[in-house]
Write an enzyme that holds these catalytic residues in place. Structure first.
Site, short mmCIF file in Angstrom:
data_model
loop_
_atom_site.label_atom_id
_atom_site.label_comp_id
_atom_site.label_asym_id
_atom_site.label_seq_id
_atom_site.Cartn_x
_atom_site.Cartn_y
_atom_site.Cartn_z
N LYS A 38 0.80 -1.06 0.01
CA LYS A 38 -0.04 -0.09 0.04
C LYS A 38 0.80 1.33 0.02
O LYS A 38 2.11 1.04 0.16
CB LYS A 38 -0.90 0.03 1.16
N ARG A 39 0.35 2.44 -0.22
CA ARG A 39 1.21 3.69 -0.09
C ARG A 39 1.90 3.61 1.22
O ARG A 39 1.21 3.23 2.14
CB ARG A 39 0.38 4.72 -0.17
N LYS B 245 -8.83 -7.39 -1.21
CA LYS B 245 -8.34 -8.10 -2.41
C LYS B 245 -7.49 -9.35 -1.68
O LYS B 245 -7.71 -10.41 -2.35
CB LYS B 245 -7.41 -7.15 -3.05
N THR C 175 -8.79 -0.99 0.95
CA THR C 175 -9.47 -1.86 -0.24
C THR C 175 -8.61 -2.94 -0.53
O THR C 175 -9.10 -4.27 -0.78
CB THR C 175 -9.96 -1.17 -1.64
N LYS D 109 -0.17 4.40 8.24
CA LYS D 109 -0.44 2.88 7.84
C LYS D 109 0.58 2.01 8.63
O LYS D 109 0.46 0.63 8.53
CB LYS D 109 -0.56 2.76 6.27
C1 LIG Z 1 -5.92 -1.83 -3.80
C2 LIG Z 1 -4.72 -1.09 -4.17
C3 LIG Z 1 -4.36 0.19 -3.32
C4 LIG Z 1 -4.92 0.44 -1.97
O1 LIG Z 1 -4.42 -0.21 -0.85
P1 LIG Z 1 -4.74 0.07 0.59
O2 LIG Z 1 -4.22 -1.25 1.20
O3 LIG Z 1 -6.22 -0.22 0.86
O4 LIG Z 1 -4.20 1.05 0.80
C5 LIG Z 1 -3.19 1.00 -3.57
N1 LIG Z 1 -2.46 0.72 -4.67
C6 LIG Z 1 -2.89 -0.25 -5.47
C7 LIG Z 1 -2.02 -0.44 -6.69
C8 LIG Z 1 -3.80 -1.07 -5.40
O5 LIG Z 1 -4.22 -1.70 -6.35
#
Ligand SMILES: *Cc1c(COP(=O)(O)O)cnc(C)c1O
Length: 846
Positions: A570-571, A682, A678, A576
């Site tokens: 994630k970022r 996944k 999100t 986070k």
């Molecule tokens: C789903 C997704 C995110 C979001 O990730 P989080 O864990 O919800 O912050 C960020 N970057 C990419 C490329 C993603 O596919």
């Protein structure tokens, strides 16, 4: 019927005996193969002996695109003819990911094409890998917009996505000496077969200048805008197909161009360079995506970008509406505009301007149309992340809009004062203007005022919005607030990313889950079936081997698929808490050093994510991960038991490989900080177990999966709030927890920095002094929870059982569910049936 029936026409000069279907966009294997070879020859100008992988990619893309286009045109024609209400999703970011694979999946021709490709001794993955990943977004917010477009089309909902065609997307991340180094993302260097430019539908955008007052025919005082710059917005449409529907909706992205290619005055005066400069100046507006996630970039160019795409999109919608209507009275009945965060919030003022100044509506009627049209999604609770523009910058660029905002604010605050007399706190907090030494426009307040619906993106997030961030608006208009828990599309995030698991699921429960993810519940029936669990486990192992092979091939990173894959992608952001995971890694390292003969569950800790280029702490965290990796991975004492990897350049394509290969999903943000997340969804749908806090959608994921199938730790949002109110002293944890002390001391001693004690001191200082994200308070709970994870992993069969139950229970987190709720409760739009006759290239079948 003769062989010369009009359906069959032979255009092959070399072999007059071959019969070719006239239907050049047919879906049969023969027609597809023919089209693929034709495109290779006629578009790329090569034959098979000369074709490169990129030639094959382009040829295949055009083959697929042809099959999108007649559905696309038919979709638009139907919307127009049936005068349906259309959702338009305004977003400064669309993180679409690669198009080729997804479009084949949604058109239902992936398998056929794969057969054709393989019969030609080519590899589909190699071809797909040629497509640049269009990174027109930073992270979750932009990816949400992309999932929403997929769901809208898959639910046959009339929709348009509106945004910016950035020439440079999110930077390409490389790692040099452990540090992030950014490289420009020149994704349009080669042609982009997925976009269609429509210069005929360009729109003029004005900027700068001043306003003047005049009297209209009825003697009323009117203000009008005398801008000093005009630029053109050129639309580029990317067709977005639904999964196995005929609906193909447009994603319309605007490119900025000079309104005249040249300033001829300057040119004729001999200033060729100045003439060209103006052209280049205009084009900078859509030049580059700001790489900030969850922190606003207070730059004038950013405001120009926001206004640019909002104005172009609203003008476009008005033009479309006026094709079928005499005026804009019915506009809100035909158009719903969703503002994805405050980036497009200037739409409130722009729609007012267009209605009042251009279309002669009264203020009150214009306001009614505006508020009925607009709705606003909030994405953040962090006060520093809320956009606020200095009045000076705003007024220089948009003088008329500043007037409109002042007028709106004046009328609004008058009302508030009559509704709530003598409530100065309310008035000063709800005002559109923050009165500091420098006046600021509060874009969230503007969005709330101008919208009929305001929503958060997970249950907790919406609650906290109502109690805290937007509490003054919630007091005024509780009925305007909605929760719309985010979701992700199962087509890209399961079917395309995890074909093995998808086949197994379909084999067991049929393919209905792809359109209705709740059907995944049927898998629960098989959880006691040992053979099924074995298959599930083997698929996870195969996905882990795939990721390992990919990392070896493309990044020269070696990992062992027989270890637990513990992943945080994630970022990079302090909230986070990637660095909390680093603390746990150092804790395990210390343990192994102290007790080399202990029993340890071998783990590979994988990180991925970009830091905003100007975000010092985030970049230092990347360096820390790599520094720890360097020591740990080269220490024979822990070899085979502990490995740390930073995967460079995390993006959608890498995500498609990573999520299906995870055993453990790290969702460890400080409670109350992550609006939804999100990535968490996944991972879980692909059979990873989650270690996480009670934050964002984690709470709902745990509710669905069952508490017994989720590794929970840490303070709640309320506890975080209370601790801070009581006066939080992070260094107490250091002094009272020898284990934690050992971890912190390792870092500050320079152990991971070749004896340099200064390098990571900013991280240590922050943890010891104010620790705004409460790592110290959550540390022990996290370590204990990780021990429970290791314990659970020892029983692989039970782990698989929990993973199956997680995946089976993620139906709620399909973006189809989210979008169905928006459609019904906020947008009031309905599905449309698109009828496709046999395609006739000579025109409509009458
Ligand atoms: C789903 C997704 C995110 C979001 O990730 P989080 O864990 O919800 O912050 C960020 N970057 C990419 C490329 C993603 O596919």
């Amino acid at each position: 019927m003769s062989t010369l029936s009009p359906k069959v026409k032979n255009t092959n000069v070399n072999n007059p005996n071959i019969q070719i279907e006239d239907d050049r966009t047919g879906m049969s294997k023969e027609t597809l193969k023919r089209a693929f070879l034709d495109h290779l020859f006629y578009i790329q100008g090569v034959d098979r002996s000369k074709a490169s992988l990129r030639d094959y990619y382009v040829a295949l893309s055009y083959t697929v695109r042809d099959r999108l286009l007649h559905r696309f045109l038919k979709t638009i024609e139907t919307y127009k003819k049936e005068e349906v209400k259309i959702v338009s999703y305004f977003s400064a970011e669309f993180l679409m990911g690669r198009q080729l694979g997804n479009n084949m999946v949604n058109l239902g021709l992936y398998n056929t094409m794969k057969e054709i490709i393989e019969e030609m001794d080519l590899d589909m993955d190699d071809i797909i890998e040629q497509e640049p990943d269009p990174g027109l977004g930073n992270g979750g917010l932009g990816r949400l917009a992309a999932c929403f477009l997929d769901s809208l089309a898959s639910l046959s909902m009339p929709a348009i996505g509106y945004g910016i065609r950035y020439e440079f997307g999110i930077f390409h991340q490389t790692i040099q000496d452990g540090w992030q180094v950014e490289i420009p993302d020149n994704w349009l260097r080669f042609e982009n077969p997925w976009e269609i430019s429509r210069p005929n539908e360009a729109v003029e955008i004005k900027l700068g200048g001043h306003t003047e007052k005049t009297h209209d025919d009825n003697g009323n005082l009117k203000s009008f805008w005398v801008a000093d710059r005009t630029i053109l917005a050129i639309p580029y449409d990317t067709p977005v197909p639904g999964y196995k529907t005929n609906v193909v909706n447009p994603l319309r992205l605007w490119k900025a161009e000079a309104s005249e290619s040249f300033n001829f005055e300057a040119f004729n005066a001999g200033h060729y360079d100045r003439a060209v400069e103006e052209k280049m100046g205009a084009e900078t507006i859509s030049k580059v995506l700001y790489p900030n996630d969850n922190t606003p970039a207070g730059r004038k160019l950013r405001l120009e970008q926001q206004y640019f795409f909002v104005s172009a999109s609203l003008q476009d919608l008005i033009r479309i509406h006026l094709r079928n209507h005499d005026n804009l009275d019915q506009f809100p009945e035909k158009v719903a505009v969703q503002l994805n965060d405050t980036h497009p919030a200037v739409a409130v003022a722009e729609l007012m301007r267009l209605l009042v100044d251009k279309h002669d509506y009264t203020w009150d009627k214009a306001w009614e149309i505006t508020t009925k049209t607009l709705a606003y999604t909030n994405h953040t609770l962090m006060p520093e992340a809320l956009e606020r523009w200095p009045v000076t910058i705003f007024g220089e660029l948009l003088p008329r809009h500043l007037e409109i905002i002042y007028e709106l604010n004046y009328r609004f605050l008058e009302n508030v004062r009559t509704w709530f007399p003598n409530d100065d706190e309310l008035v000063s907090n709800i005002s559109l203007i923050e009165e500091r030494s420098e006046k600021l426009i509060r874009m969230a307040n503007l969005a709330c005022l101008g919208s009929h619906a305001i929503n958060g993106v997970a249950a907790l997030h919406t609650e906290l919005l109502k109690q805290d961030t937007l509490k003054y608006f919630a007091r005024l208009w509780p009925e305007k607030f909605y929760n719309k828990t985010n979701g992700v599309t199962p087509r890209r995030w399961i079917l395309l990313s995890n074909p093995r698991l998808s086949s197994l699921i379909t084999e067991k429960i049929g393919d209905g889950w792809l359109k209705n993810l709740d059907e995944m519940r049927k898998l629960e029936e098989f959880v006691d079936d040992a053979e099924f669990r074995k298959q599930w486990h083997e698929i996870k192992q195969a996905n882990k081997r795939d990721l390992a092979a990919y990392l070896l091939k493309y990044r020269n990173i070696e990992i062992d698929p027989n270890t637990m894959f513990d992943i945080q992608v994630k970022r990079i952001h302090e909230y986070k808490r990637q660095h909390l995971m680093v603390l746990e890694i150092i804790n395990l390292y210390n343990r192994m050093k102290h007790d080399p003969n202990g029993d340890y569950v071998p783990r590979t800790f994988l990180f991925g994510g970009k830091a905003a280029p100007g975000y010092f702490m985030a970049k230092l965290i990347i360096k820390l991960v790599n520094a720890v990796a360097d020591v740990v991975n080269n220490d024979p004492d822990v070899r085979g038991r502990l490995k740390v990897v930073f995967m460079p350049n995390f993006n959608v394509s890498l995500g498609q490989r990573v999520y299906p290969a995870a055993d453990l999903s790290e969702q460890i943000s400080t409670a109350g900080k992550e609006a939804s997340g999100t990535g968490n969804m996944k991972f879980a749908m692909n059979g990873a177990l989650t270690i996480g806090t009670l934050d964002g959608a984690n709470i709902e994921i745990r509710e669905e999966a069952g508490a017994e199938n989720f590794f929970l730790f840490g303070l709640t949002a309320q506890e975080v709030y209370d601790r801070k109110a009581q006066g939080y002293s992070p260094s107490d944890y250091y002094h009272n927890n020898g284990n934690l002390k050992g971890v912190i001391d390792r870092i500050s001693s320079g152990y991971f920095s070749h004896g340099n004690c200064e390098l990571f001191q900013p991280i240590v200082d922050q943890l010891m002094n104010d620790d705004p994200y409460m790592l110290m308070a959550d540390y022990q709970a996290y370590v204990d929870c990780q021990d429970a994870v290791s314990q659970a992993y020892l029983d692989q069969d039970n782990w698989t059982r929990m993973a199956i139950l997680n995946a089976a229970r993620m139906g709620k987190f399909s973006s189809d569910r989210t979008i169905a709720e928006y459609c019904e409760q906020i947008w009031n739009v309905e599905p449309v049936e698109i009828k496709i006759e046999e395609y006739n290239p000579n025109g409509a079948n009458n």
